[in-house]
Scaffold this motif. Structure first.
Motif, PDB file in Angstrom:
ATOM      1  N   TRP A  44       0.828  -1.206   0.000  1.00 31.71           N
ATOM      2  CA  TRP A  44       0.000   0.000   0.000  1.00 31.71           C
ATOM      3  C   TRP A  44       0.865   1.261   0.000  1.00 31.71           C
ATOM      4  CZ3 TRP A  44      -4.822   1.417  -0.893  1.00 31.71           C
ATOM      5  CH2 TRP A  44      -5.255   2.677  -0.453  1.00 31.71           C
ATOM      6  N   THR A  45       1.953   1.218   0.772  1.00 27.95           N
ATOM      7  CA  THR A  45       2.838   2.377   0.862  1.00 27.95           C
ATOM      8  C   THR A  45       3.537   2.663  -0.466  1.00 27.95           C
ATOM      9  OG1 THR A  45       3.246   1.939   3.203  1.00 27.95           O
ATOM     10  CG2 THR A  45       4.834   3.343   2.071  1.00 27.95           C
ATOM     11  N   VAL A  46       3.944   1.603  -1.156  1.00 28.33           N
ATOM     12  CA  VAL A  46       4.751   1.756  -2.366  1.00 28.33           C
ATOM     13  C   VAL A  46       3.917   2.092  -3.590  1.00 28.33           C
ATOM     14  CG1 VAL A  46       6.191   0.453  -3.985  1.00 28.33           C
ATOM     15  CG2 VAL A  46       6.661   0.344  -1.542  1.00 28.33           C
ATOM     16  N   LEU A  47       2.724   1.524  -3.684  1.00 30.91           N
ATOM     17  CA  LEU A  47       1.933   1.707  -4.900  1.00 30.91           C
ATOM     18  C   LEU A  47       1.487   3.151  -5.065  1.00 30.91           C
ATOM     19  CD1 LEU A  47      -0.374  -1.438  -5.134  1.00 30.91           C
ATOM     20  CD2 LEU A  47       1.732  -0.960  -6.361  1.00 30.91           C
ATOM     21  N   GLY A  48       1.484   3.617  -6.342  1.00 31.32           N
ATOM     22  CA  GLY A  48       1.080   4.990  -6.615  1.00 31.32           C
ATOM     23  C   GLY A  48      -0.097   5.107  -7.554  1.00 31.32           C
ATOM     24  N   SER A  49      -0.850   4.023  -7.754  1.00 34.18           N
ATOM     25  CA  SER A  49      -1.909   4.036  -8.754  1.00 34.18           C
ATOM     26  C   SER A  49      -3.001   5.050  -8.455  1.00 34.18           C
ATOM     27  CB  SER A  49      -2.530   2.637  -8.867  1.00 34.18           C
ATOM     28  OG  SER A  49      -3.653   2.655  -9.716  1.00 34.18           O
ATOM     29  N   ARG A  50      -3.465   5.059  -7.214  1.00 35.09           N
ATOM     30  CA  ARG A  50      -4.599   5.915  -6.877  1.00 35.09           C
ATOM     31  C   ARG A  50      -4.265   7.384  -7.073  1.00 35.09           C
ATOM     32  NH1 ARG A  50      -8.170   5.258  -1.332  1.00 35.09           N
ATOM     33  NH2 ARG A  50      -9.851   6.663  -1.926  1.00 35.09           N
ATOM     34  N   SER A  51      -3.101   7.821  -6.554  1.00 34.86           N
ATOM     35  CA  SER A  51      -2.731   9.225  -6.685  1.00 34.86           C
ATOM     36  C   SER A  51      -2.432   9.590  -8.124  1.00 34.86           C
ATOM     37  CB  SER A  51      -1.523   9.531  -5.798  1.00 34.86           C
ATOM     38  OG  SER A  51      -0.409   8.745  -6.168  1.00 34.86           O
ATOM     39  N   LEU A  52      -1.868   8.658  -8.875  1.00 35.55           N
ATOM     40  CA  LEU A  52      -1.542   8.909 -10.280  1.00 35.55           C
ATOM     41  C   LEU A  52      -2.802   9.237 -11.068  1.00 35.55           C
ATOM     42  CD1 LEU A  52       0.438   8.759 -12.710  1.00 35.55           C
ATOM     43  CD2 LEU A  52      -0.011   6.295 -12.772  1.00 35.55           C
ATOM     44  N   CYS A  53      -3.800   8.386 -10.979  1.00 35.48           N
ATOM     45  CA  CYS A  53      -5.032   8.604 -11.741  1.00 35.48           C
ATOM     46  C   CYS A  53      -5.811   9.796 -11.199  1.00 35.48           C
ATOM     47  CB  CYS A  53      -5.887   7.339 -11.734  1.00 35.48           C
ATOM     48  SG  CYS A  53      -5.191   5.991 -12.719  1.00 35.48           S
ATOM     49  N   ALA A  54      -5.726  10.035  -9.883  1.00 30.91           N
ATOM     50  CA  ALA A  54      -6.403  11.199  -9.306  1.00 30.91           C
ATOM     51  C   ALA A  54      -5.830  12.495  -9.876  1.00 30.91           C
ATOM     52  CB  ALA A  54      -6.278  11.180  -7.787  1.00 30.91           C
ATOM     53  N   GLU A  55      -4.506  12.549 -10.034  1.00 28.50           N
ATOM     54  CA  GLU A  55      -3.881  13.727 -10.632  1.00 28.50           C
ATOM     55  C   GLU A  55      -4.354  13.922 -12.068  1.00 28.50           C
ATOM     56  OE1 GLU A  55      -2.124  15.970  -9.251  1.00 28.50           O
ATOM     57  OE2 GLU A  55      -1.425  15.080  -7.377  1.00 28.50           O
ATOM     58  N   LEU A  99       1.038   9.016 -17.412  1.00 21.77           N
ATOM     59  CA  LEU A  99       0.229   7.877 -16.986  1.00 21.77           C
ATOM     60  C   LEU A  99       0.851   6.567 -17.461  1.00 21.77           C
ATOM     61  CD1 LEU A  99      -3.404   9.177 -17.556  1.00 21.77           C
ATOM     62  CD2 LEU A  99      -2.512   8.277 -15.414  1.00 21.77           C
ATOM     63  N   ALA A 100       1.309   6.553 -18.698  1.00 17.60           N
ATOM     64  CA  ALA A 100       1.907   5.328 -19.246  1.00 17.60           C
ATOM     65  C   ALA A 100       3.160   4.943 -18.480  1.00 17.60           C
ATOM     66  CB  ALA A 100       2.221   5.539 -20.732  1.00 17.60           C
ATOM     67  N   GLU A 101       4.084   5.883 -18.340  1.00 21.48           N
ATOM     68  CA  GLU A 101       5.356   5.569 -17.687  1.00 21.48           C
ATOM     69  C   GLU A 101       5.160   5.205 -16.216  1.00 21.48           C
ATOM     70  OE1 GLU A 101       9.789   7.505 -16.877  1.00 21.48           O
ATOM     71  OE2 GLU A 101       8.267   8.667 -17.969  1.00 21.48           O
ATOM     72  N   ASN A 102       4.305   5.967 -15.517  1.00 23.26           N
ATOM     73  CA  ASN A 102       4.153   5.740 -14.088  1.00 23.26           C
ATOM     74  C   ASN A 102       3.263   4.556 -13.752  1.00 23.26           C
ATOM     75  OD1 ASN A 102       5.699   7.896 -12.598  1.00 23.26           O
ATOM     76  ND2 ASN A 102       4.559   9.163 -14.030  1.00 23.26           N
ATOM     77  N   THR A 103       2.422   4.141 -14.682  1.00 23.41           N
ATOM     78  CA  THR A 103       1.677   2.904 -14.446  1.00 23.41           C
ATOM     79  C   THR A 103       2.656   1.742 -14.313  1.00 23.41           C
ATOM     80  OG1 THR A 103      -0.288   3.680 -15.629  1.00 23.41           O
ATOM     81  CG2 THR A 103      -0.032   1.301 -15.405  1.00 23.41           C
ATOM     82  N   SER A 104       3.710   1.779 -15.104  1.00 19.77           N
ATOM     83  CA  SER A 104       4.738   0.750 -14.996  1.00 19.77           C
ATOM     84  C   SER A 104       5.605   0.962 -13.758  1.00 19.77           C
ATOM     85  CB  SER A 104       5.618   0.747 -16.247  1.00 19.77           C
ATOM     86  OG  SER A 104       6.641  -0.216 -16.147  1.00 19.77           O
ATOM     87  N   ASP A 105       6.156   2.162 -13.603  1.00 17.46           N
ATOM     88  CA  ASP A 105       7.114   2.424 -12.519  1.00 17.46           C
ATOM     89  C   ASP A 105       6.485   2.372 -11.129  1.00 17.46           C
ATOM     90  OD1 ASP A 105       8.893   2.819 -14.541  1.00 17.46           O
ATOM     91  OD2 ASP A 105       9.267   4.934 -14.143  1.00 17.46           O
ATOM     92  N   ALA A 106       5.282   2.924 -10.998  1.00 20.42           N
ATOM     93  CA  ALA A 106       4.688   3.092  -9.673  1.00 20.42           C
ATOM     94  C   ALA A 106       3.675   2.017  -9.316  1.00 20.42           C
ATOM     95  CB  ALA A 106       4.014   4.470  -9.581  1.00 20.42           C
ATOM     96  N   VAL A 107       3.293   1.189 -10.278  1.00 19.55           N
ATOM     97  CA  VAL A 107       2.257   0.181 -10.003  1.00 19.55           C
ATOM     98  C   VAL A 107       2.733  -1.220 -10.364  1.00 19.55           C
ATOM     99  CG1 VAL A 107      -0.111  -0.541 -10.435  1.00 19.55           C
ATOM    100  CG2 VAL A 107       0.453   1.904 -10.412  1.00 19.55           C
ATOM    101  N   VAL A 108       2.975  -1.452 -11.650  1.00 17.27           N
ATOM    102  CA  VAL A 108       3.294  -2.808 -12.088  1.00 17.27           C
ATOM    103  C   VAL A 108       4.630  -3.270 -11.527  1.00 17.27           C
ATOM    104  CG1 VAL A 108       3.675  -4.300 -14.085  1.00 17.27           C
ATOM    105  CG2 VAL A 108       1.906  -2.530 -14.178  1.00 17.27           C
TER     106      VAL A 108
END
Length: 271
Positions: A44-55, A99-108
């Motif tokens: 939960w701490t590491v993942l950034g999906s929620r904040s990424l899409c919210a931005e 969104l593309a780059e950070n979906t990989s870096d911050a989520v996958v």
């Protein structure tokens, strides 16, 4: 610890990654429920999906209101380039690329490394990613010192970027795209990007959305002319921000399912 040479930077990176990785081994002696809770908290701490899409959603909302200055300011939360003179189309392009780059870096990537190596893998990956952001960028001060951190980030994101592209192809229909086109653009254009990993994910999103990414980026200290990804597509529009966020969320779900299966298989093998 800073010195203008690669050896010093390599030592800095090695220490910066080893300490969190070793720390991730400590909870292994905990009872199973506590271990599961520790892994869940780390994820939960590491993942950034929620904040990424919210931005991204916030940027889209500001553009729909016609508030270009607010959208430009919001975009600075996602990108390092200058935003103060970007048009609506350029804001849309930058948002989709981020969104593309950070979906990989911050989520996958954290999901995959957590599935492969547990809490240690999760924390080590986050350390690698953080070091790259701190010292891995091109600048006179960090060109040599940050070299090892940047290369470590390239290595750590190699498999996640390609998994992201594959999953984007699987879920492309949720954004009105084609899986076949997604893979075709990723294969044809991914290698054209200066980053061996960001290019693959951005090209995959370009293919899935049917848009054209790349172009001139002004970073203040320097200007980069990025190669075009998805050359047969059209320029991104406001509506593509919501489509890209929908694609990112779908990739996140697919990655969570895939990585849970990997972790389960790994647990059975070691059990």
């Amino acid at each position: 610890m800073w010195r203008d040479d690669r050896a010093a930077g390599a030592r800095y990176a090695a220490i910066g990654v080893a300490l969190p990785a070793l720390g991730g081994l400590l909870p292994r002696r905990l009872p199973a429920p506590w271990l599961a809770a520790a892994i869940a908290a780390g994820t939960w701490t590491v993942l950034g999906s929620r904040s990424l899409c919210a931005e991204a959603d916030a940027i889209g909302a500001q553009l729909r209101r016609g508030d270009l200055p607010a959208a430009r300011r919001q975009l600075t939360h996602l990108v390092g380039r200058r935003t103060d003179e970007l048009s609506e189309a350029e804001i849309a392009r930058a948002t989709v690329e981020s969104l593309a780059e950070n979906t990989s870096d911050a989520v996958v990537a954290p999901l995959l490394w957590g599935a492969i190596a547990g809490l240690s893998g999760l924390l080590a990956y986050r350390a690698v990613n953080t070091l790259d952001a701190m010292v891995g960028h091109h600048s006179p001060r960090y060109e040599n010192f940050g070299w090892a951190s940047a290369r470590a980030d390239d290595i750590a994101n190699y498999l996640p970027a390609r998994l992201t592209a594959a999953l984007a192809a699987v879920v492309a229909p949720v954004a009105g795209g084609s899986g076949r086109t997604t893979l075709a653009v990723a294969r044809a254009d991914g290698r054209r990007h200066p980053s061996p990993n960001a290019g693959v994910t951005e090209a995959a999103f370009a293919g899935a959305l049917g848009v054209r990414l790349g172009g001139r980026n002004d970073y203040g200290s320097h200007v980069e002319d990025r190669p075009v990804l998805g050359g047969d597509g059209r320029p991104p529009e406001l509506a593509d921000i919501a489509r890209a966020a929908r694609l990112s969320r779908a990739v996140t779900v697919a990655a969570a399912v895939s990585c849970a299966a990997i972790a389960l298989a790994r647990g059975r093998k070691t059990g």
